[in-house]
Design an enzyme around this catalytic site. Sequence first.
Site, PDB file in Angstrom:
ATOM      1  N   ALA A 245       1.030  -3.333  18.867  1.00 15.74           N
ATOM      2  CA  ALA A 245       1.309  -2.932  17.739  1.00 15.74           C
ATOM      3  C   ALA A 245       2.791  -3.601  17.347  1.00 15.74           C
ATOM      4  O   ALA A 245       3.369  -4.235  18.084  1.00 15.74           O
ATOM      5  CB  ALA A 245       1.150  -1.245  17.506  1.00 15.74           C
ATOM      6  N   ASN A 246       3.249  -2.975  16.440  1.00 20.78           N
ATOM      7  CA  ASN A 246       4.628  -3.177  16.190  1.00 20.78           C
ATOM      8  C   ASN A 246       5.484  -1.768  15.718  1.00 20.78           C
ATOM      9  O   ASN A 246       4.893  -1.015  15.480  1.00 20.78           O
ATOM     10  CB  ASN A 246       4.760  -4.187  14.936  1.00 20.78           C
ATOM     11  CG  ASN A 246       4.166  -4.101  13.557  1.00 20.78           C
ATOM     12  OD1 ASN A 246       4.638  -3.243  12.847  1.00 20.78           O
ATOM     13  ND2 ASN A 246       3.137  -4.619  13.251  1.00 20.78           N
ATOM     14  N   ARG A 247       6.848  -2.224  15.352  1.00 18.47           N
ATOM     15  CA  ARG A 247       7.786  -1.046  15.162  1.00 18.47           C
ATOM     16  C   ARG A 247       7.406  -0.354  13.758  1.00 18.47           C
ATOM     17  O   ARG A 247       8.419   0.638  13.366  1.00 18.47           O
ATOM     18  CB  ARG A 247       9.296  -1.304  15.255  1.00 18.47           C
ATOM     19  CG  ARG A 247       9.448  -1.890  16.780  1.00 18.47           C
ATOM     20  CD  ARG A 247      10.810  -1.758  17.224  1.00 18.47           C
ATOM     21  NE  ARG A 247      11.116  -2.204  18.162  1.00 18.47           N
ATOM     22  CZ  ARG A 247      11.131  -1.296  19.514  1.00 18.47           C
ATOM     23  NH1 ARG A 247      11.022  -0.019  19.359  1.00 18.47           N
ATOM     24  NH2 ARG A 247      11.390  -1.861  20.600  1.00 18.47           N
TER      25      ARG A 247
END
Length: 441
Positions: A245-247
């Site tokens: 995932a990412n932030r």
Amino acid sequence: MHPGTAAGPGTARRARPPSLAVCPSTHAEAPTGGRTVVLGVTGGIAAYKAVEVCRRLVDAGVHVAPVLTRDATRFVGEVTFSALASEPAHTSLWGGGEVIPHTRLGRQADLVVVAPATARLIGLYAAGISSDLLTATLIATRAPVLVCPAMHGEMWEHPAVQDNVARLAARGVHFVGPENGRLAGGDEGPGRMADPAAIVSAALALLENLPAVGPERNREDLAGVRIVVSAGGTREPIDPVRFIANRSTGKQGHALAAAAHARGADVVLVTAAGVAVPAGVSAEHVETVAEMEEAVVRHAQAADVVVMAAAVADFRPKTPHAEKIHKRDGVPEIVLEPAPDILAELSRLRRDGQVLVGFAAETAGGDDLVERARAKLAAKGADVVVANDVREPGAGFGHDTNAVVVVDAAGGVEWVPLSSKVEVSHRVLDKVVGLRARRGM
Ligand code: CTP
């Protein structure tokens, strides 16, 4: 539970000079052009932080009318609020020469903020019981309300309190906090009031989202325009329990959807984020790049504007495991493949006159940031790219604020200093409106 929060600092004028003298003549009259916040303060130790909330709101140009419960005055003096606010503090339904102060305050309010809000206040408000000036004002007002709970962790977690919070949230009451942290008496846990800066940020965002005051922005300038907004960070499965995932939290994309709706657009939000869907916006929830691609491309076929605010994965596991990978099988080798570039695909499929807006989260500032935004704009065939430097304090992932540069295909470069994500959204939409006008739309 943590009901939704809203966004960041505005740039309005000062409501009154920062004088500390408690002199009625320094108190501004009820504002004409500005906004009024009724700041309710209840009896909790966090009441001292409400002083900071009051000061920051006044600094942001808001007219602040403080309403203190009797218990609040045990923690912080009435005179402190009277000195800092835009009018003297109100403490009672009775006296002060006014028969129905709660209805006046309720009508005057553009927003009511309760900070701190004790379990008692939340319970009374949820039950519709008006036992003092603050609860009467809360029940009398039709303005949005932002509640900032503060109490001991055990109290916050009690089902009665959680039920009351859920009831209020279901009625459209906004919440910010509480946070985990140090509580009165040296305890640790959930229940600490949100930081004053976060409360003010949320309050200003709610004020910004109210129908416009003054002619500065025509809120109907996107009437009937069909806008697709993507938001949040995609999740690419490694196996049924793990993902890459990412932030991204989706706050900017959701703020954009809310702002576009406020200006009259028909908005479809394709979101991979868990944050609340703005009222009036129709949303489709997705998780992976493939799901986002399918949904965005489908909705884009009938859209006048597509805004790709989502942080879409560039790579994904080539073959996600159908079953959980166990430690006993050793460290897995995860082979990645490029994910489809949705924005580039949209530009290939673009309808006549359709405006495409991309985002770029970068670790560069100044001219470098502009160069990267321009390169992305050209590579993807977008009309506008909104770039930010994620290293800048308060800008980007997870914040209610952002600082961006908006670059367009005609060579335009517009810097938007640190502002709420709502304000940034409006600046992006101003650009879209300008582009459409140049195209005769
Ligand atoms: N984007 C997209 N599909 C992808 C990746 C990105 O549609 N698979 C969109 C994003 O929504 C954003 C823009 O492209 O609007 C820029 O994304 P970004 O990841 O910053 O740029 P890339 O050129 O994809 O990659 P890099 O990470 O190398 O900068």
